[in-house]
Scaffold this motif. Structure first.
Motif, PDB file in Angstrom:
ATOM      1  N   GLU A 130       0.830  -1.210   0.000  1.00  0.00           N
ATOM      2  CA  GLU A 130       0.000   0.000   0.000  1.00  0.00           C
ATOM      3  C   GLU A 130       0.862   1.256   0.000  1.00  0.00           C
ATOM      4  OE1 GLU A 130      -3.459   2.104   2.783  1.00  0.00           O
ATOM      5  OE2 GLU A 130      -2.735   0.081   3.218  1.00  0.00           O
ATOM      6  N   ARG A 131       1.970   1.214   0.750  1.00  0.00           N
ATOM      7  CA  ARG A 131       2.849   2.388   0.816  1.00  0.00           C
ATOM      8  C   ARG A 131       3.754   2.510  -0.401  1.00  0.00           C
ATOM      9  NH1 ARG A 131       5.823   2.594   6.504  1.00  0.00           N
ATOM     10  NH2 ARG A 131       6.556   4.557   5.571  1.00  0.00           N
ATOM     11  N   ALA A 132       4.030   1.367  -1.052  1.00  0.00           N
ATOM     12  CA  ALA A 132       4.864   1.388  -2.252  1.00  0.00           C
ATOM     13  C   ALA A 132       4.143   0.621  -3.350  1.00  0.00           C
ATOM     14  CB  ALA A 132       6.231   0.773  -1.964  1.00  0.00           C
ATOM     15  N   LEU A 146      15.251  -5.082  -2.164  1.00  0.00           N
ATOM     16  CA  LEU A 146      15.260  -3.821  -1.418  1.00  0.00           C
ATOM     17  C   LEU A 146      14.084  -2.968  -1.849  1.00  0.00           C
ATOM     18  CD1 LEU A 146      16.682  -1.829   0.526  1.00  0.00           C
ATOM     19  CD2 LEU A 146      17.961  -0.987  -1.440  1.00  0.00           C
ATOM     20  N   VAL A 147      13.371  -2.428  -0.851  1.00  0.00           N
ATOM     21  CA  VAL A 147      12.253  -1.530  -1.096  1.00  0.00           C
ATOM     22  C   VAL A 147      12.516  -0.239  -0.346  1.00  0.00           C
ATOM     23  CG1 VAL A 147       9.770  -1.155  -0.813  1.00  0.00           C
ATOM     24  CG2 VAL A 147      10.626  -3.425  -1.417  1.00  0.00           C
ATOM     25  N   VAL A 148      12.367   0.891  -1.030  1.00  0.00           N
ATOM     26  CA  VAL A 148      12.540   2.214  -0.415  1.00  0.00           C
ATOM     27  C   VAL A 148      11.166   2.831  -0.237  1.00  0.00           C
ATOM     28  CG1 VAL A 148      13.565   4.498  -0.646  1.00  0.00           C
ATOM     29  CG2 VAL A 148      14.805   2.491  -1.482  1.00  0.00           C
ATOM     30  N   LEU A 149      10.864   3.225   1.005  1.00  0.00           N
ATOM     31  CA  LEU A 149       9.584   3.824   1.332  1.00  0.00           C
ATOM     32  C   LEU A 149       9.755   5.298   1.663  1.00  0.00           C
ATOM     33  CD1 LEU A 149       7.911   1.175   3.679  1.00  0.00           C
ATOM     34  CD2 LEU A 149       7.527   1.511   1.232  1.00  0.00           C
ATOM     35  N   GLU A 150       8.775   6.091   1.274  1.00  0.00           N
ATOM     36  CA  GLU A 150       8.743   7.485   1.684  1.00  0.00           C
ATOM     37  C   GLU A 150       8.352   7.527   3.163  1.00  0.00           C
ATOM     38  OE1 GLU A 150       9.403  11.421   1.205  1.00  0.00           O
ATOM     39  OE2 GLU A 150       9.480  10.010  -0.466  1.00  0.00           O
ATOM     40  N   GLY A 151       9.158   8.185   3.981  1.00  0.00           N
ATOM     41  CA  GLY A 151       8.855   8.236   5.404  1.00  0.00           C
ATOM     42  C   GLY A 151       9.694   9.282   6.112  1.00  0.00           C
ATOM     43  N   GLU A 152       9.100   9.889   7.147  1.00  0.00           N
ATOM     44  CA  GLU A 152       9.798  10.918   7.920  1.00  0.00           C
ATOM     45  C   GLU A 152      10.637  10.330   9.036  1.00  0.00           C
ATOM     46  OE1 GLU A 152       9.911  14.086   7.133  1.00  0.00           O
ATOM     47  OE2 GLU A 152       8.666  13.613   5.377  1.00  0.00           O
ATOM     48  N   LYS A 153      10.429   9.056   9.358  1.00  0.00           N
ATOM     49  CA  LYS A 153      11.188   8.405  10.421  1.00  0.00           C
ATOM     50  C   LYS A 153      12.271   7.531   9.811  1.00  0.00           C
ATOM     51  CE  LYS A 153      10.608   5.524  14.540  1.00  0.00           C
ATOM     52  NZ  LYS A 153       9.670   4.723  15.365  1.00  0.00           N
ATOM     53  N   ALA A 154      13.481   7.673  10.354  1.00  0.00           N
ATOM     54  CA  ALA A 154      14.606   6.882   9.850  1.00  0.00           C
ATOM     55  C   ALA A 154      14.463   5.438  10.320  1.00  0.00           C
ATOM     56  CB  ALA A 154      15.920   7.476  10.330  1.00  0.00           C
ATOM     57  N   GLU A 155      14.197   4.542   9.393  1.00  0.00           N
ATOM     58  CA  GLU A 155      13.997   3.141   9.730  1.00  0.00           C
ATOM     59  C   GLU A 155      14.577   2.245   8.654  1.00  0.00           C
ATOM     60  OE1 GLU A 155       9.938   2.401  12.071  1.00  0.00           O
ATOM     61  OE2 GLU A 155       9.612   3.414  10.155  1.00  0.00           O
ATOM     62  N   LEU A 166      14.526  -6.357   2.284  1.00  0.00           N
ATOM     63  CA  LEU A 166      15.064  -5.268   3.079  1.00  0.00           C
ATOM     64  C   LEU A 166      14.257  -4.014   2.760  1.00  0.00           C
ATOM     65  CD1 LEU A 166      18.879  -5.885   2.533  1.00  0.00           C
ATOM     66  CD2 LEU A 166      17.501  -6.526   4.512  1.00  0.00           C
ATOM     67  N   VAL A 167      13.838  -3.322   3.812  1.00  0.00           N
ATOM     68  CA  VAL A 167      13.032  -2.116   3.648  1.00  0.00           C
ATOM     69  C   VAL A 167      13.753  -0.967   4.331  1.00  0.00           C
ATOM     70  CG1 VAL A 167      10.761  -1.069   3.978  1.00  0.00           C
ATOM     71  CG2 VAL A 167      10.954  -3.548   3.698  1.00  0.00           C
ATOM     72  N   VAL A 168      13.849   0.158   3.648  1.00  0.00           N
ATOM     73  CA  VAL A 168      14.503   1.337   4.217  1.00  0.00           C
ATOM     74  C   VAL A 168      13.685   2.563   3.835  1.00  0.00           C
ATOM     75  CG1 VAL A 168      15.997   1.629   2.187  1.00  0.00           C
ATOM     76  CG2 VAL A 168      16.699   2.590   4.394  1.00  0.00           C
ATOM     77  N   THR A 169      13.584   3.518   4.741  1.00  0.00           N
ATOM     78  CA  THR A 169      12.814   4.732   4.469  1.00  0.00           C
ATOM     79  C   THR A 169      13.708   5.819   3.892  1.00  0.00           C
ATOM     80  OG1 THR A 169      13.159   5.607   6.702  1.00  0.00           O
ATOM     81  CG2 THR A 169      11.238   4.191   6.363  1.00  0.00           C
ATOM     82  N   THR A 170      13.072   6.785   3.247  1.00  0.00           N
ATOM     83  CA  THR A 170      13.838   7.891   2.656  1.00  0.00           C
ATOM     84  C   THR A 170      14.520   8.719   3.738  1.00  0.00           C
ATOM     85  OG1 THR A 170      11.775   9.173   2.624  1.00  0.00           O
ATOM     86  CG2 THR A 170      12.415   8.035   0.589  1.00  0.00           C
ATOM     87  N   ALA A 171      13.908   8.780   4.933  1.00  0.00           N
ATOM     88  CA  ALA A 171      14.553   9.511   6.031  1.00  0.00           C
ATOM     89  C   ALA A 171      15.866   8.839   6.417  1.00  0.00           C
ATOM     90  CB  ALA A 171      13.620   9.581   7.226  1.00  0.00           C
ATOM     91  N   ALA A 172      15.887   7.521   6.410  1.00  0.00           N
ATOM     92  CA  ALA A 172      17.124   6.806   6.716  1.00  0.00           C
ATOM     93  C   ALA A 172      18.177   7.060   5.635  1.00  0.00           C
ATOM     94  CB  ALA A 172      16.841   5.312   6.839  1.00  0.00           C
ATOM     95  N   LEU A 173      17.746   7.119   4.380  1.00  0.00           N
ATOM     96  CA  LEU A 173      18.692   7.398   3.296  1.00  0.00           C
ATOM     97  C   LEU A 173      19.316   8.777   3.454  1.00  0.00           C
ATOM     98  CD1 LEU A 173      16.762   5.984   0.183  1.00  0.00           C
ATOM     99  CD2 LEU A 173      18.611   4.911   1.484  1.00  0.00           C
ATOM    100  N   ARG A 174      18.515   9.727   3.941  1.00  0.00           N
ATOM    101  CA  ARG A 174      19.053  11.079   4.132  1.00  0.00           C
ATOM    102  C   ARG A 174      20.005  11.142   5.313  1.00  0.00           C
ATOM    103  NH1 ARG A 174      13.598  12.494   2.828  1.00  0.00           N
ATOM    104  NH2 ARG A 174      13.111  12.654   5.060  1.00  0.00           N
ATOM    105  N   ARG A 175      19.741  10.380   6.357  1.00  0.00           N
ATOM    106  CA  ARG A 175      20.523  10.489   7.584  1.00  0.00           C
ATOM    107  C   ARG A 175      21.811   9.678   7.545  1.00  0.00           C
ATOM    108  NH1 ARG A 175      17.492  11.571  13.059  1.00  0.00           N
ATOM    109  NH2 ARG A 175      19.656  12.124  13.388  1.00  0.00           N
TER     110      ARG A 175
END
Length: 314
Positions: A130-132, A146-155, A166-175
């Motif tokens: 649903e999110r991707a 690997l799946v990249v999700l839009e998200g404000e929390k680094a996870e 493996l799932v990673v959020t965009t906030a984690a990619l930025r941090r």
């Protein structure tokens, strides 16, 4: 007829003493994989004691069971155990039924854990889809590692299954900076390669089924800690302890984990400190000795069970 009692005493002793001994030991943090192996051997020994005690008790209570248990044994072995004495029949039968109920309850808890894990996995995969959502003509997300999700929390997390993801959020990619993202992904891949989910399911099922048995509760708690440390070490081999520690800090900095943290997150500062302190591994010779000693722990109930029969063969 003393064999079932000896096995139960041995199992109770291991269930009560082993958690205290291992809790006072500092070496599992230096060797988490070895620590997991030792815990598995201890729990296997406890379960084996109960299984063998159930078999011998049932053999003492019912002739038909005794005939099946000792069918392949040479002449004289059955008499060495003294299971045919009628005085033991009533309480031996009750003990066998009680242990059989415990075994059935353990199986039920394992099945419940598997069912709930599958339900959680389906629910999380549905949320992930649903999110991707897939675009027209795009391959299913289950097919990609690997799946990249839009998200404000680094996870970043690992979703187990027939095709682990493996799932990673965009906030984690930025941090995450430099090789920190690679270290986090390697950490999660370490979980997938070692199939830590199976070990966690088993430990959770035993602890849920027998909450008053210290060894099972301690087994669950230690497994949840040691699998994370083992995955940290797997990532550290490629990217270094400092990189993994910094990645943990970046991912959890906004969670309040380095202050008064909730129980599930309380181990993160401990893991960071462990990575930065870089305690040396145990010598290879000691690791080999401890591995061999752990293998012998489940062998003790077998020795207790077979000594009367072996003595009769002399």
């Amino acid at each position: 007829m003393m064999v079932p009692l000896a096995l139960l005493v041995l199992g109770a002793l291991a269930a009560a003493v082993a958690p205290r001994v291992l809790a006072r030991s500092s070496w599992p943090e230096r060797e988490p994989v070895l620590g997991l192996w030792v815990w598995q051997c201890v729990v296997a020994a406890v379960l084996l004691c109960c299984l063998l005690a159930m078999a011998f008790s049932a053999a003492a209570a019912w002739q038909v069971v005794r005939g099946h248990v000792f069918a392949p044994a040479p002449s004289g072995v059955e008499e060495a155990y003294g299971l045919g004495l009628g005085a033991y029949g009533p309480w031996a039968g009750a003990l066998a039924v009680l242990l059989a109920c415990g075994g059935a309850w353990t199986g039920a808890m394992l099945l419940r854990e598997v069912h709930e894990a599958r339900a959680r996995r389906r629910r999380r995969r549905a949320e992930l889809l649903e999110r991707a959502p897939r675009l027209p003509g795009e391959e299913p997300c289950d097919g990609g590692p690997l799946v990249v999700l839009e998200g404000e929390k680094a996870e970043a997390w690992w979703l187990p299954g027939s095709t682990p993801q493996l799932v990673v959020t965009t906030a984690a990619l930025r941090r995450l900076k430099g090789r920190q993202l690679d270290a986090v992904l390697e950490h999660e891949q370490g979980h997938a390669r070692a199939r830590h989910d199976l070990l966690m399911h088993c430990s959770s099922a035993l602890a849920a089924g027998f909450p008053r048995v210290p060894v099972f509760a301690a087994f669950r708690d230690q497994v949840h800690t040691l699998v994370e440390m083992a995955a940290d070490d797997a990532a550290s081999k490629r990217y270094g302890r400092r990189t993994v520690a910094l990645a943990l800090v970046e991912l959890n900095e906004d969670s309040g984990v380095f202050g008064p943290a909730p129980a599930p997150l309380a181990q993160v500062p401990r893991r960071v400190h462990r990575l930065l302190s870089a305690a040396p591994r145990l010598p290879v010779s000691r690791r080999l000795r401890m591995t061999a000693a752990a293998v012998l722990v489940p062998a003790v109930p077998l020795v207790v069970a077979f000594v009367p029969g072996l003595s009769a063969l002399r």
